[in-house]
Design an enzyme around this catalytic site. Structure first.
Site, PDB file in Angstrom:
ATOM      1  N   GLY A  21       0.825  -1.202   0.000  1.00  0.00           N
ATOM      2  CA  GLY A  21       0.000   0.000   0.000  1.00  0.00           C
ATOM      3  C   GLY A  21       0.852   1.242   0.000  1.00  0.00           C
ATOM      4  O   GLY A  21       2.003   1.238   0.433  1.00  0.00           O
ATOM      5  N   ARG A  22       0.264   2.307  -0.516  1.00  0.00           N
ATOM      6  CA  ARG A  22       0.967   3.581  -0.573  1.00  0.00           C
ATOM      7  C   ARG A  22      -0.045   4.669  -0.296  1.00  0.00           C
ATOM      8  O   ARG A  22      -1.128   4.676  -0.876  1.00  0.00           O
ATOM      9  CB  ARG A  22       1.596   3.748  -1.954  1.00  0.00           C
ATOM     10  CG  ARG A  22       2.375   5.029  -2.139  1.00  0.00           C
ATOM     11  CD  ARG A  22       3.060   5.086  -3.493  1.00  0.00           C
ATOM     12  NE  ARG A  22       4.321   4.346  -3.407  1.00  0.00           N
ATOM     13  CZ  ARG A  22       4.689   3.394  -4.251  1.00  0.00           C
ATOM     14  NH1 ARG A  22       3.913   3.044  -5.235  1.00  0.00           N
ATOM     15  NH2 ARG A  22       5.846   2.795  -4.111  1.00  0.00           N
ATOM     16  N   GLY A  23       0.304   5.568   0.605  1.00  0.00           N
ATOM     17  CA  GLY A  23      -0.594   6.666   0.936  1.00  0.00           C
ATOM     18  C   GLY A  23       0.095   7.994   0.742  1.00  0.00           C
ATOM     19  O   GLY A  23       1.178   8.076   0.172  1.00  0.00           O
ATOM     20  N   GLY A  24      -0.532   9.039   1.261  1.00  0.00           N
ATOM     21  CA  GLY A  24      -0.018  10.378   1.098  1.00  0.00           C
ATOM     22  C   GLY A  24       1.338  10.600   1.726  1.00  0.00           C
ATOM     23  O   GLY A  24       2.171  11.310   1.178  1.00  0.00           O
ATOM     24  N   MET A  25       1.581   9.987   2.897  1.00  0.00           N
ATOM     25  CA  MET A  25       2.849  10.243   3.559  1.00  0.00           C
ATOM     26  C   MET A  25       3.624   8.986   3.935  1.00  0.00           C
ATOM     27  O   MET A  25       4.667   9.081   4.572  1.00  0.00           O
ATOM     28  CB  MET A  25       2.634  11.106   4.802  1.00  0.00           C
ATOM     29  CG  MET A  25       1.825  10.489   5.901  1.00  0.00           C
ATOM     30  SD  MET A  25       1.655  11.686   7.246  1.00  0.00           S
ATOM     31  CE  MET A  25       1.519  10.580   8.617  1.00  0.00           C
ATOM     32  N   ALA A  26       3.149   7.824   3.513  1.00  0.00           N
ATOM     33  CA  ALA A  26       3.826   6.592   3.914  1.00  0.00           C
ATOM     34  C   ALA A  26       3.601   5.473   2.906  1.00  0.00           C
ATOM     35  O   ALA A  26       2.723   5.549   2.056  1.00  0.00           O
ATOM     36  CB  ALA A  26       3.322   6.152   5.289  1.00  0.00           C
ATOM     37  N   GLU A  27       4.426   4.436   3.056  1.00  0.00           N
ATOM     38  CA  GLU A  27       4.272   3.200   2.303  1.00  0.00           C
ATOM     39  C   GLU A  27       4.070   2.078   3.302  1.00  0.00           C
ATOM     40  O   GLU A  27       4.610   2.124   4.408  1.00  0.00           O
ATOM     41  CB  GLU A  27       5.524   2.908   1.464  1.00  0.00           C
ATOM     42  CG  GLU A  27       5.751   3.899   0.351  1.00  0.00           C
ATOM     43  CD  GLU A  27       6.979   3.555  -0.486  1.00  0.00           C
ATOM     44  OE1 GLU A  27       7.838   2.764  -0.024  1.00  0.00           O
ATOM     45  OE2 GLU A  27       7.065   4.086  -1.607  1.00  0.00           O
ATOM     46  N   LYS A  43       4.139   0.280   8.297  1.00  0.00           N
ATOM     47  CA  LYS A  43       3.916   1.560   7.636  1.00  0.00           C
ATOM     48  C   LYS A  43       5.151   2.414   7.868  1.00  0.00           C
ATOM     49  O   LYS A  43       5.496   2.724   9.012  1.00  0.00           O
ATOM     50  CB  LYS A  43       2.670   2.228   8.235  1.00  0.00           C
ATOM     51  CG  LYS A  43       2.291   3.542   7.615  1.00  0.00           C
ATOM     52  CD  LYS A  43       1.005   4.046   8.273  1.00  0.00           C
ATOM     53  CE  LYS A  43       0.480   5.288   7.618  1.00  0.00           C
ATOM     54  NZ  LYS A  43      -0.807   5.691   8.221  1.00  0.00           N
ATOM     55  N   ASP A 146     -10.625  11.027   8.258  1.00  0.00           N
ATOM     56  CA  ASP A 146     -10.394  10.673   6.851  1.00  0.00           C
ATOM     57  C   ASP A 146     -11.038   9.334   6.506  1.00  0.00           C
ATOM     58  O   ASP A 146     -10.404   8.468   5.910  1.00  0.00           O
ATOM     59  CB  ASP A 146      -8.890  10.641   6.558  1.00  0.00           C
ATOM     60  CG  ASP A 146      -8.586  10.618   5.060  1.00  0.00           C
ATOM     61  OD1 ASP A 146      -9.439  11.078   4.265  1.00  0.00           O
ATOM     62  OD2 ASP A 146      -7.501  10.134   4.687  1.00  0.00           O
TER      63      ASP A 146
END
Length: 166
Positions: A21-27, A43, A146
């Site tokens: 997974g990949r998000g706005g500020m982390a993988e 994370k 969120d």
């Protein structure tokens, strides 16, 4: 900033596997906790945010607040820390990480993308899980801020798990 991503964290305790997974500020990587012999999700904050005090505070706050919660519809946090990594210029950066429960399944976003709208019954089941998680977190004084299909996991057994309280 390019870094040499570690293959393990915490002195080898967490052996990192594939990116899941990949998000706005982390993988997020699947990993093995070698001490307890279990699969976990790790994370790791992206290097370009690791020196930003606002993002560091949000990341640490997520670790602290979610680690206090114990609810079947919230992804558990097991551990947190920072890993020293070397950039391609030879500088050492400290990347914060969270070790979480690994939920084998799919995000609601991915389910909706593949299958379209949920049936009324399935939508009710998902909402009951999400509302249970939110009611509990609100009682604990923690607001998610969120909620979206990408932050809701559905396990292979059909359990709804809310994640990413950052």
């Amino acid at each position: 900033m390019n870094i040499n991503m570690p293959t393990s964290l915490a002195g080898g305790r967490y052996q990192l596997g594939q990116l899941v997974g990949r998000g706005g500020m982390a993988e997020v990587h699947v990993a093995t906790d070698t001490r307890l012999g279990r699969t976990v999700a790790v994370k790791i904050m992206r290097a370009d945010f690791a020196t930003d005090s606002i993002f560091l505070e949000r990341f640490r706050r997520e670790a602290h607040s979610v680690a206090q919660m114990n609810n079947p519809n919230i992804v558990n946090i097991y551990d947190s820390g920072e890993e020293a990594v070397t950039t391609e210029t030879g500088e050492v950066e400290h990347l914060p990480y969270l070790v979480m429960e690994y939920v084998k399944g799919q995000t609601l976003r991915d389910i909706l993308k593949v299958n379209g709208a949920l049936s009324q019954r399935d939508a009710e089941q998902v909402m009951m899980g999400v509302l249970n998680a939110l009611e509990y977190s609100h009682r604990m004084g923690i607001i998610h801020r969120d909620i979206k299909p990408g932050n809701i996991m559905i396990s292979e057994q059909g359990v709804v798990k809310v994640m990413d309280f950052g």
